[in-house]
Design an enzyme around this catalytic site. Structure first.
Site, PDB file in Angstrom:
ATOM      1  CB  SER A  60      20.287   3.976  68.239  1.00 27.35           C
ATOM      2  OG  SER A  60      19.154   4.335  69.405  1.00 27.35           O
ATOM      3  CE  LYS A  63      18.538   7.560  68.707  1.00 29.54           C
ATOM      4  NZ  LYS A  63      18.834   7.117  69.838  1.00 29.54           N
ATOM      5  CE1 TYR A 185      14.990   8.582  67.106  1.00 29.24           C
ATOM      6  CE2 TYR A 185      13.050   7.900  68.244  1.00 29.24           C
ATOM      7  CZ  TYR A 185      14.615   7.936  68.192  1.00 29.24           C
ATOM      8  OH  TYR A 185      15.126   7.459  69.165  1.00 29.24           O
ATOM      9  CE1 TYR A 237      22.269   3.415  72.184  1.00 30.50           C
ATOM     10  CE2 TYR A 237      22.743   1.396  72.979  1.00 30.50           C
ATOM     11  CZ  TYR A 237      22.156   2.046  72.272  1.00 30.50           C
ATOM     12  OH  TYR A 237      21.424   1.441  71.106  1.00 30.50           O
ATOM     13  CB  VAL A 255      17.719  -1.184  71.503  1.00 29.11           C
ATOM     14  CG1 VAL A 255      18.085  -0.217  72.585  1.00 29.11           C
ATOM     15  CG2 VAL A 255      16.372  -0.451  70.658  1.00 29.11           C
TER      16      VAL A 255
HETATM   17  O1  DON Z   1      14.039   5.653  70.424  1.00 31.47           O
HETATM   18  C1  DON Z   1      13.971   4.233  70.919  1.00 31.47           C
HETATM   19  O2  DON Z   1      14.181   3.968  72.037  1.00 31.47           O
HETATM   20  C2  DON Z   1      14.499   3.376  69.799  1.00 31.47           C
HETATM   21  N1  DON Z   1      13.817   3.552  68.683  1.00 31.47           N
HETATM   22  C3  DON Z   1      15.832   3.381  69.483  1.00 31.47           C
HETATM   23  C4  DON Z   1      16.790   3.319  70.581  1.00 31.47           C
HETATM   24  C5  DON Z   1      18.012   2.740  70.635  1.00 31.47           C
HETATM   25  O3  DON Z   1      18.578   1.913  70.001  1.00 31.47           O
HETATM   26  C6  DON Z   1      19.111   3.339  71.606  1.00 31.47           C
HETATM   27  N2  DON Z   1      19.296   4.311  71.245  1.00 31.47           N
HETATM   28  N3  DON Z   1      20.490   5.016  71.425  1.00 31.47           N
END
Ligand code: DON
Length: 315
Positions: A60, A63, A185, A237, A255
């Site tokens: 994330s 993003k 993505y 988050y 994550v």
């Molecule tokens: O889309 C997902 O679930 C992971 N590629 C990224 C999630 C992550 O790091 C948490 N997101 N805010």
């Protein structure tokens, strides 16, 4: 600074709470003991301790950076119609909630990020990921690439994100090629980085969008404030409110176990430790940055002259 970082590392290395992410099977392979902290200053100096060369995926943390790219490549109105700038307080992967205008609340939760990635257009998938990699490479100061195993793993199991993309299509917030934009993505999330890269990315944002090591611009100065505001209000988050309150620094976690932190005008901090708390934030990462913010009084609204001086530490 080195003395402080060594003590910090030693103090939190023993923290074994949390679990490595498993919902993307490849992430479960991470070594839970890894722990690295890197600091890059706006004059390009590097201080670091622990596993700062260990490679993990951006997840994330991509993003806000891809949102910045969209700000530079799409009309403001297109972006505004697609995604809001309001924190949700909900977990990052929540599915259905849209704001009163029918948009995802912000670009740092999955629905908002997927809607934004769909806006990065080009003649084909290779060109689209090349644009993102080129941009991320400017922040990191080195060429970055996609970890194909992590990409394949999420692509195979990312049904929740597929569902999100279909809902966005239904609500008119996703009009590009479905599978191609979703792959894009997944690829941006699978970009391979180190804690040092995260610190350099943070330092670039701390330095008005210019990488302090290479002097290359990664983001127009006028977009730095908007990106950092989102990181402060939505970057951790559903811990973002507490983070803003306690730590007071724009940050983004992923994550994969990374956290990228911005100390505006001063430095970037990159932390890697893959055990996550229930909200998806690195346990040691949160603890280490919190301790560091308190020690040097880094809170953007809480300058306290009586605490240890950062200027002195960086001298
Ligand atoms: O889309 C997902 O679930 C992971 N590629 C990224 C999630 C992550 O790091 C948490 N997101 N805010």
């Amino acid at each position: 600074m080195m003395h402080f970082l060594r003590a910090l590392h030693e103090r939190f290395q023993g923290l074994e709470d949390g679990e490595v992410a498993r919902y993307i099977p490849e992430l479960a392979e991470a070594d839970p003991e890894r722990f690295g902290v890197s600091v890059v200053t706006v004059d390009g100096r590097v201080f670091e301790v622990g596993d700062t060369d260990a490679v993990f995926s951006l997840q994330s943390i991509s993003k806000p950076l891809v949102y910045g790219l969209a700000l530079e490549t799409c009309p403001a109105e297109t972006i505004r119609r697609r995604v809001g700038v309001e924190p949700t307080g909900d977990p990052y992967n929540s599915i259905v909630k849209l704001d009163v205008a029918g948009r995802p609340h912000n670009p740092l939760i999955n629905p908002g990020a997927i809607a934004v990635t769909d806006l990065i257009r080009g003649p084909g998938p290779d060109d689209r990921i090349a644009q993102i990699l080129e941009r991320l490479g400017r922040y990191a100061g080195r060429p970055l690439g996609v970890d194909q195993a992590v990409f394949a793993s999420e692509r195979e199991t990312g049904h929740r994100n597929r569902a999100i993309a279909h809902l966005l299509r239904q609500f008119g917030r996703f009009d590009g090629p479905m599978d191609e934009s979703l792959d894009l993505y997944f690829k941006q999330c699978a970009v391979a980085v180190t804690a040092r890269d995260l610190a350099t990315i943070g330092a670039t944002l701390a330095h008005a969008g210019v990488n302090p090591v290479t002097q290359t611009r990664a983001l127009h100065e006028r977009h730095v404030g908007p990106v950092l505001s989102l990181m402060l209000s939505c970057g951790m988050y559903d811990y973002s409110g507490q983070w803003a309150y306690r730590v007071g620094l724009p940050a983004k976690s992923g994550v994969g176990g990374g956290i990228c932190v911005v100390v505006p005008g001063q430095m970037g901090i990159g932390v890697y430790s893959p055990r996550l708390d229930a909200r998806g934030n690195s346990v040691r990462g949160v603890a280490a940055v919190e301790a560091m913010s308190r020690h040097y009084c880094l809170h953007v609204f809480g300058r306290d002259r009586s605490c240890a001086s950062l200027e002195e530490a960086l001298r």
